[in-house]
Design a protein around this motif. Sequence first.
Motif, PDB file in Angstrom:
ATOM      1  N   ASP A  92      56.539  45.785  48.397  1.00  0.00           N
ATOM      2  CA  ASP A  92      55.667  45.076  49.333  1.00  0.00           C
ATOM      3  C   ASP A  92      54.181  45.262  49.018  1.00  0.00           C
ATOM      4  N   ASP A  93      53.876  45.899  47.896  1.00  0.00           N
ATOM      5  CA  ASP A  93      52.481  46.133  47.522  1.00  0.00           C
ATOM      6  C   ASP A  93      52.003  44.999  46.620  1.00  0.00           C
ATOM      7  N   SER A  94      51.155  44.146  47.173  1.00  0.00           N
ATOM      8  CA  SER A  94      50.674  42.984  46.424  1.00  0.00           C
ATOM      9  C   SER A  94      49.182  43.096  46.099  1.00  0.00           C
ATOM     10  N   GLU A  95      48.654  44.327  46.175  1.00  0.00           N
ATOM     11  CA  GLU A  95      47.241  44.548  45.923  1.00  0.00           C
ATOM     12  C   GLU A  95      47.026  45.090  44.514  1.00  0.00           C
ATOM     13  N   LEU A  96      45.925  44.693  43.901  1.00  0.00           N
ATOM     14  CA  LEU A  96      45.529  45.258  42.618  1.00  0.00           C
ATOM     15  C   LEU A  96      44.856  46.603  42.907  1.00  0.00           C
ATOM     16  N   GLY A  97      45.542  47.685  42.558  1.00  0.00           N
ATOM     17  CA  GLY A  97      45.086  49.017  42.929  1.00  0.00           C
ATOM     18  C   GLY A  97      43.994  49.576  42.033  1.00  0.00           C
ATOM     19  N   LYS A  98      43.543  50.791  42.380  1.00  0.00           N
ATOM     20  CA  LYS A  98      42.437  51.430  41.666  1.00  0.00           C
ATOM     21  C   LYS A  98      42.757  51.668  40.197  1.00  0.00           C
ATOM     22  N   ILE A  99      43.995  52.112  39.920  1.00  0.00           N
ATOM     23  CA  ILE A  99      44.365  52.411  38.528  1.00  0.00           C
ATOM     24  C   ILE A  99      44.338  51.139  37.688  1.00  0.00           C
ATOM     25  N   ALA A 100      44.910  50.055  38.220  1.00  0.00           N
ATOM     26  CA  ALA A 100      44.930  48.784  37.491  1.00  0.00           C
ATOM     27  C   ALA A 100      43.503  48.283  37.235  1.00  0.00           C
ATOM     28  N   LYS A 101      42.631  48.426  38.228  1.00  0.00           N
ATOM     29  CA  LYS A 101      41.234  48.002  38.056  1.00  0.00           C
ATOM     30  C   LYS A 101      40.532  48.868  37.017  1.00  0.00           C
ATOM     31  N   LYS A 102      40.827  50.171  37.045  1.00  0.00           N
ATOM     32  CA  LYS A 102      40.217  51.089  36.084  1.00  0.00           C
ATOM     33  C   LYS A 102      40.619  50.729  34.654  1.00  0.00           C
ATOM     34  N   ILE A 103      41.902  50.413  34.473  1.00  0.00           N
ATOM     35  CA  ILE A 103      42.373  50.034  33.142  1.00  0.00           C
ATOM     36  C   ILE A 103      41.785  48.680  32.735  1.00  0.00           C
ATOM     37  N   GLY A 104      41.698  47.762  33.685  1.00  0.00           N
ATOM     38  CA  GLY A 104      41.061  46.477  33.412  1.00  0.00           C
ATOM     39  C   GLY A 104      39.625  46.652  32.958  1.00  0.00           C
ATOM     40  N   ASP A 105      38.908  47.582  33.607  1.00  0.00           N
ATOM     41  CA  ASP A 105      37.530  47.886  33.207  1.00  0.00           C
ATOM     42  C   ASP A 105      37.498  48.417  31.776  1.00  0.00           C
ATOM     43  N   HIS A 106      38.466  49.268  31.461  1.00  0.00           N
ATOM     44  CA  HIS A 106      38.527  49.860  30.115  1.00  0.00           C
ATOM     45  C   HIS A 106      38.789  48.784  29.058  1.00  0.00           C
ATOM     46  N   ILE A 107      39.674  47.844  29.375  1.00  0.00           N
ATOM     47  CA  ILE A 107      40.018  46.790  28.421  1.00  0.00           C
ATOM     48  C   ILE A 107      38.857  45.813  28.223  1.00  0.00           C
ATOM     49  N   SER A 108      37.964  45.739  29.204  1.00  0.00           N
ATOM     50  CA  SER A 108      36.809  44.847  29.053  1.00  0.00           C
ATOM     51  C   SER A 108      35.886  45.297  27.925  1.00  0.00           C
ATOM     52  N   ARG A 109      36.091  46.527  27.427  1.00  0.00           N
ATOM     53  CA  ARG A 109      35.338  46.973  26.243  1.00  0.00           C
ATOM     54  C   ARG A 109      35.835  46.244  24.997  1.00  0.00           C
ATOM     55  N   TYR A 110      37.082  45.821  25.029  1.00  0.00           N
ATOM     56  CA  TYR A 110      37.679  45.114  23.904  1.00  0.00           C
ATOM     57  C   TYR A 110      37.472  43.604  24.025  1.00  0.00           C
ATOM     58  N   PHE A 111      37.509  43.118  25.259  1.00  0.00           N
ATOM     59  CA  PHE A 111      37.399  41.679  25.513  1.00  0.00           C
ATOM     60  C   PHE A 111      36.560  41.504  26.768  1.00  0.00           C
ATOM     61  N   PRO A 112      35.444  40.791  26.692  1.00  0.00           N
ATOM     62  CA  PRO A 112      34.467  40.786  27.783  1.00  0.00           C
ATOM     63  C   PRO A 112      34.971  40.293  29.132  1.00  0.00           C
ATOM     64  N   GLN A 113      35.890  39.335  29.133  1.00  0.00           N
ATOM     65  CA  GLN A 113      36.438  38.852  30.399  1.00  0.00           C
ATOM     66  C   GLN A 113      37.960  38.855  30.327  1.00  0.00           C
ATOM     67  N   PRO A 114      38.569  40.038  30.470  1.00  0.00           N
ATOM     68  CA  PRO A 114      40.027  40.113  30.325  1.00  0.00           C
ATOM     69  C   PRO A 114      40.762  39.534  31.518  1.00  0.00           C
ATOM     70  N   ALA A 115      41.983  39.088  31.251  1.00  0.00           N
ATOM     71  CA  ALA A 115      42.886  38.686  32.328  1.00  0.00           C
ATOM     72  C   ALA A 115      43.664  39.916  32.776  1.00  0.00           C
ATOM     73  N   VAL A 116      43.787  40.099  34.075  1.00  0.00           N
ATOM     74  CA  VAL A 116      44.689  41.119  34.608  1.00  0.00           C
ATOM     75  C   VAL A 116      45.750  40.385  35.421  1.00  0.00           C
ATOM     76  N   LEU A 117      47.005  40.523  35.010  1.00  0.00           N
ATOM     77  CA  LEU A 117      48.109  39.845  35.688  1.00  0.00           C
ATOM     78  C   LEU A 117      48.890  40.848  36.518  1.00  0.00           C
ATOM     79  N   LEU A 118      49.034  40.570  37.793  1.00  0.00           N
ATOM     80  CA  LEU A 118      49.781  41.428  38.714  1.00  0.00           C
ATOM     81  C   LEU A 118      51.063  40.714  39.118  1.00  0.00           C
ATOM     82  N   LEU A 119      52.201  41.378  38.916  1.00  0.00           N
ATOM     83  CA  LEU A 119      53.485  40.779  39.296  1.00  0.00           C
ATOM     84  C   LEU A 119      53.562  40.587  40.808  1.00  0.00           C
ATOM     85  N   ASP A 120      54.001  39.405  41.226  1.00  0.00           N
ATOM     86  CA  ASP A 120      54.190  39.092  42.641  1.00  0.00           C
ATOM     87  C   ASP A 120      55.691  39.148  42.932  1.00  0.00           C
TER      88      ASP A 120
END
Length: 203
Positions: A92-120
Motif C-alpha cells: 500500500d506504499d505508493s510514495e517515492l521514499g527518501k532512499i529512492a530519492k537519494k539514489i535518484g540524486d546520485h544517478i543524476s551525476r551520470y545523467f542530468p535529468q534521470p527517470a525514476v520509475l516507481l512500481l504501482d
Amino acid sequence: MGGEVKFQLGQNPYIKLVLHALKHRVSSVNGILIGRLDDASSTVDIVDAVPLSHSQIGLLPTLEIALIQVEELFSADGLSVVGYFHANERYDDSELGKIAKKIGDHISRYFPQPAVLLLDNKKLEALCKSIHREPVVQLYTKDASKGWRQAGIDASVQLTLKEPSANTVLSDFIATEKYEEIVDFDDYLDDISKDWLNPRLFK
C-alpha cells in the motif's frame, strides 16, 4: 533538456523491472535504467533495465560499484545510465521514499535529468485481472526548485510504453512465473556464476 521531455520505455526493460519486484514480493527492490537521449526530439529511450538489489537497498558503495560496471558494459553500444527503478516493500506504499530519492540524486551525476520509475502495485493488480495499456509504473523527475515530482503533475514530462502490447506480454510472463528466473546484482555478489544482465530472460 529543455521544454517537453519524453521518456519512452521499451517492452523488455519494463517487463524486467516488474518481474524483479514480483520475485521479491516481501522486500523493496531496485535497479538501473539504461538508454540513450535523442537530442533532436528530447526523448530518452529506455532500452534495458538492470536489476540491482532486494536486500542491500540504499547502500551507495554497492550502487556505485554496479553503476561503474554498467557504464563499462553498455558504453560501447552508445548507451548509458538514464534512470532508476524502485518498488516499495509495502503493497500500500505508493510514495517515492527518501532512499529512492537519494539514489535518484546520485544517478543524476551520470545523467542530468534521470527517470525514476516507481512500481504501482494497484495498477499491477488490476493488470492481472484485466489487460490494459497503461504502464504499471509511475514516472518521477526532478525539478530544480521543487525536487522529485510525479510526471502527471508536470504536463511537460511524459512516459509512454514503446510497444502497445507490452502489458499483454507482461501478463503472460506473470502467468508462467517467469519472474523466478530474474537475477539481480545481490544474487551475483552471492554467486558470481549468475548473470545479473539476464541475457536469456527473453529467449
